[in-house]
Write a protein that holds these residues in place. Structure first.
Motif, short mmCIF file in Angstrom:
data_model
loop_
_atom_site.label_atom_id
_atom_site.label_comp_id
_atom_site.label_asym_id
_atom_site.label_seq_id
_atom_site.Cartn_x
_atom_site.Cartn_y
_atom_site.Cartn_z
N SER A 56 0.84 -1.19 0.00
CA SER A 56 0.00 0.00 0.00
C SER A 56 0.88 1.24 0.00
O SER A 56 1.03 1.91 -1.01
CB SER A 56 -0.93 0.00 1.22
N ARG A 57 1.51 1.53 1.16
CA ARG A 57 2.39 2.70 1.23
C ARG A 57 3.77 2.41 0.67
O ARG A 57 4.46 3.32 0.19
CB ARG A 57 2.55 3.17 2.68
N THR A 58 4.21 1.17 0.72
CA THR A 58 5.57 0.82 0.34
C THR A 58 5.76 0.97 -1.17
O THR A 58 4.93 0.51 -1.97
CB THR A 58 5.88 -0.63 0.75
N LYS A 59 6.84 1.60 -1.57
CA LYS A 59 7.13 1.85 -2.97
C LYS A 59 7.60 0.56 -3.66
O LYS A 59 8.29 -0.26 -3.06
CB LYS A 59 8.21 2.92 -3.12
N ASP A 60 7.24 0.42 -4.94
CA ASP A 60 7.58 -0.79 -5.69
C ASP A 60 9.08 -0.97 -5.85
O ASP A 60 9.59 -2.08 -5.78
CB ASP A 60 6.93 -0.75 -7.07
N PRO A 150 6.22 3.84 11.47
CA PRO A 150 7.04 3.03 10.56
C PRO A 150 6.75 3.33 9.10
O PRO A 150 5.62 3.71 8.73
CB PRO A 150 6.64 1.59 10.92
N ASN A 151 7.77 3.16 8.28
CA ASN A 151 7.61 3.26 6.83
C ASN A 151 6.94 4.58 6.44
O ASN A 151 5.98 4.61 5.65
CB ASN A 151 6.79 2.07 6.33
N VAL A 152 7.48 5.67 6.95
CA VAL A 152 6.82 6.97 6.81
C VAL A 152 6.68 7.37 5.34
O VAL A 152 5.61 7.78 4.89
CB VAL A 152 7.61 8.05 7.58
N LEU A 153 7.77 7.25 4.57
CA LEU A 153 7.76 7.69 3.17
C LEU A 153 7.72 6.52 2.19
O LEU A 153 7.90 6.71 0.99
CB LEU A 153 8.99 8.56 2.89
N GLY A 154 7.51 5.30 2.70
CA GLY A 154 7.36 4.14 1.83
C GLY A 154 8.64 3.41 1.50
O GLY A 154 8.61 2.45 0.72
N ARG A 155 9.76 3.81 2.09
CA ARG A 155 11.03 3.12 1.81
C ARG A 155 11.74 2.73 3.10
O ARG A 155 12.97 2.74 3.17
CB ARG A 155 11.93 3.98 0.93
N GLY A 156 10.99 2.40 4.13
CA GLY A 156 11.56 1.90 5.37
C GLY A 156 11.92 2.97 6.38
O GLY A 156 12.48 2.64 7.43
N GLU A 157 11.64 4.23 6.12
CA GLU A 157 11.96 5.28 7.08
C GLU A 157 11.12 5.11 8.35
O GLU A 157 9.98 4.61 8.30
CB GLU A 157 11.70 6.66 6.48
N ARG A 158 11.69 5.54 9.48
CA ARG A 158 10.96 5.39 10.74
C ARG A 158 11.25 6.58 11.64
O ARG A 158 12.39 7.04 11.75
CB ARG A 158 11.37 4.10 11.45
N VAL A 159 10.21 7.08 12.29
CA VAL A 159 10.33 8.11 13.32
C VAL A 159 9.76 7.52 14.61
O VAL A 159 8.69 6.90 14.60
CB VAL A 159 9.56 9.39 12.93
N ALA A 160 10.48 7.67 15.71
CA ALA A 160 10.06 7.06 16.97
C ALA A 160 10.31 8.01 18.13
O ALA A 160 11.22 8.84 18.09
CB ALA A 160 10.80 5.74 17.20
N ALA A 161 9.49 7.88 19.16
CA ALA A 161 9.67 8.62 20.41
C ALA A 161 9.50 7.64 21.56
O ALA A 161 8.60 6.79 21.54
CB ALA A 161 8.67 9.76 20.52
N GLU A 162 10.38 7.74 22.57
CA GLU A 162 10.34 6.83 23.71
C GLU A 162 10.54 7.61 25.00
O GLU A 162 11.33 8.57 25.05
CB GLU A 162 11.42 5.76 23.60
N TYR A 163 9.84 7.16 26.02
CA TYR A 163 10.05 7.67 27.37
C TYR A 163 10.21 6.46 28.29
O TYR A 163 9.41 5.53 28.25
CB TYR A 163 8.88 8.52 27.85
#
Length: 465
Positions: A56-60, A150-163
Motif C-alpha cells: 500500500s504505502r511501500t514503494k515498488d 514506521p515506513n513513513v515515506l514508503g522506503r523503510g523510514e521510521r520516526v520514533a519517540a520513547e520515554y
C-alpha cells in the motif's frame, strides 16, 4: 497482482484432488506412511514470476530489487533457500509483518516445465504503532513507553519517540529518525536522535542530566561484522546526590559541553545472544573527544567472548575486557571506567572495585577484567523442552583490576593488583536479549578501598562479563 499459491485441480468424476500428488488406491490413514527422501537440489527449477501482495504505502522499487535474487535460482532447493533469504530481507526493512511465502508448482496456461511463480503475502505495519516494553542498563530495570511511525515515506523510514523510567529514579526521553538503504553497498542505516537522560549513581554520589544529539551511520562489511560511526554532542550537568557525597566527587559537579567522534566495530559469530553454545563475539570501541566543548580525551575499549560446548547442554565460556582513557583536559569522574557488580566482576558491590573516597567510587582510567564460566541445564531439568529451557545453572571465576595509572605510577604497577571472585548460581533468560543471574559469590582477593559483597547477588543485564 492476484494471490498465487500452490494449486490443486479437482477431478470432475469423483471429486478427489489431483495435481502435485495423486494416489491410485485409497490410503489407510491408520498405517504409518513411509517418508521418501527427495533430493531437491536435483530437481531443475527456475522462477519466471514473483508477486508481492499487500503493498500500500511501500514503494515498488524498494521491494523489486529485493526479490531480483530469486531469478538466479537453478534448482528447487535453490528456490527455497533464496525465497527464505528474500523473506528475511523484507522483514529487516521494518515495513511489514506476517510475511508469507507461496511457491506455485502447478501447471497451467503459459507455464513452463521448470518455471515457478513465487508470491510473498505481506501485511504492512500500521501508520502509528505504540508499545510498552522493558530494558536493562547498569543493573537497573526500565519501563519504556514508545510510539513510532514506521515506513513513513514508503522506503523503510521510521520516526520514533520513547520515554523510559527506571526503578532508581532514572528517566530518559528521546526522539529518533532512521533511514535505511538496504540495497546500497554495505546496506547503511542513517539515524539521528535527540535525547535527554537523567540518571542517579548512588555508588559514586552524583547524578547526571545529559541532553544531546547523536548522529549514527551503521553498516556491515560482512554478515557478522557491523560498524557504527557516530558523532555525539552532549550538554552534561553533574550534581551532588546527597549531603554525604565526597568532596572529590563534588569537584566534578557542574555543567560541561562535550563533542565525541566514535567508532564501534562488532564481530558476532555466536549461535545466539543470551545462552550461546558456540562461537565468538568481539567489540572494539574507540572515541575521540575534544572537537568542540570543554572535554578532550581518547578512550578505547575492547570486549570479547568465546563459547564452546563440551557436552550436551554444557557450555564453557571465556570472556574478557580492557579499556584505557587518556585525559587531555576536562575529563571528570563521569567519564571514567567503573568495575564491580553482578554484570562485571561479581562478588563486589556495584562499582565496588577501584579507588574510593568516603565510600564513593571514583572510577579509573585503565582496567582489565576476565571471566571463566560454565553453563549447564538445571540438575533435574524441569519442563525439559519448555519452561526449563529458560534456566541455566552457572559456575564462574572472575578477575579484574581498575586503577588510575596517571596518579599511582606506571600502568603495569597500577594494574597488577587483581581482584578475584568465584561462585555459583542460576541464570534466567529474559526474551532474546537479556538475562537475570542470581549467584552466591565468594570474593577471593580484594585490596584496600574495594567494597566486597559476599553472599547472594542479583543481576539484570543485556551483557555480562
Amino acid at each position: 497482482m492476484g494471490t498465487v499459491h500452490a494449486k490443486a485441480e479437482h477431478n470432475g468424476d469423483n471429486g478427489s484432488l489431483g495435481g502435485l500428488f495423486e494416489f491410485d488406491e485409497p490410503i489407510d490413514l491408520e498405517e504409518p506412511l513411509s517418508k521418501p527422501n527427495i533430493k531437491l537440489n536435483g530437481v531443475r527449477a527456475r522462477v519466471d514470476r514473483v508477486h508481492i501482495d499487500g503493498l500500500s504505502r511501500t514503494k515498488d522499487d524498494i521491494v523489486r530489487s529485493t526479490v531480483d535474487d530469486l531469478f538466479h535460482a537453478t534448482d528447487f532447493e535453490d528456490v527455497i533457500l533464496r525465497a527464505h533469504k528474500v523473506r528475511r530481507a523484507l522483514d529487516s526493512m521494518g515495513c511489514f509483518k506476517d510475511i508469507g511465502v507461496f511457491i506455485d508448482v502447478s501447471s497451467g496456461p503459459g507455464a513452463t516445465p521448470e518455471g515457478l511463480e513465487v508470491t510473498f503475502q505481506v501485511k504492512e505495519l500500521s501508520r502509528v504503532v505504540g508499545g510498552i516494553n522493558t530494558t536493562v542498563s547498569e543493573n537497573e530495570g526500565n519501563l519504556v513507553l514508545g510510539v513510532k511511525l514506521p515506513n513513513v515515506l514508503g522506503r523503510g523510514e521510521r520516526v520514533a519517540a520513547e520515554y523510559s523510567v527506571g526503578h532508581r529514579s532514572s528517566s530518559n526521553f528521546n526522539i529518533s529518525a532512521m533511514k535505511p538503504y538496504p540495497h546500497s553497498p554495505l546496506t547503511p542505516v542513517l539515524s539521528a536522535t535527540v535525547y535527554q537522560q537523567n540518571h542517579e549513581y548512588p555508588w559514586s554520589g552524583y547524578k547526571l542530566l545529559d541532553r544531546g544529539l547523536l548522529l549514527d551511520v551503521a553498516f556491515r562489511t560482512s554478515p557478522a561484522t557491523k560498524h557504527n560511526l557516530q558523532w555525539e554532542g552532549i550538554v552534561r550537568d553533574t550534581s551532588v546526590l546527597s549531603k554525604s557525597t565526597s568532596f572529590k566527587v563534588r569537584e566534578s559537579s557542574g555543567p560541561q559541553m562535550k563533542s565525541v567522534i566514535r567508532h564501534i566495530v562488532t564481530v558476532d559469530h555466536r549461535d545466539e545472544v543470551v545462552f550461546p553454545t558456540r562461537g565468538t563475539w568481539v567489540q572494539f570501541t574507540s572515541e575521540l573527544a575534544g572537537l568542540g566543548g570543554g572535554v578532550a580525551n581518547i578512550r578505547t575499549e575492547l570486549q570479547a567472548e568465546a563459547n564452546k560446548e563440551i557436552a550436551p547442554g554444557v557450555v564453557v565460556q571465556a570472556s574478557g575486557a580492557l579499556g584505557v582513557l587518556h585525559d587531555v583536559y576536562g575529563t571528570d569522574i563521569p567519564d571514567h571506567f567503573y568495575l564491580g557488580g553482578p554484570a562485571t566482576v561479581r562478588g563486589f558491590r556495584q562499582r565496588g572495585v577501584g579507588p574510593h573516597s568516603d565510600n564513593h567510587a571514583l572510577g579509573g582510567t585503565a582496567y582489565w577484567a576476565s571471566g571463566l564460566h560454565v553453563y549447564a541445564p538445571l540438575p533435574f531439568q524441569p519442563g525439559k523442552g519448555g519452561l526449563g529451557e529458560l534456566f541455566r545453572s552457572h559456575l564462574f571465576l572472575n578477575a579484574g583490576c581498575l586503577a588510575n595509572p596517571e596518579e599511582s605510577g606506571t600502568a603495569l604497577e597500577a594494574l597488577r593488583e587483581a581482584r578475584v571472585a568465584c561462585g555459583a548460581g542460576v541464570a534466567l533468560r529474559l526474551g532474546g536479549a537479556a538475562r537475570v543471574e542470581l549467584n552466591y559469590c565468594v570474593p577471593l582477593r580484594a585490596r584496600a578501598g574495594d567494597v566486597p559483597a559476599p553472599g547472594l547477588q542479583l543481576g539484570v543485564a543485556a551483557h555480562f562479563l
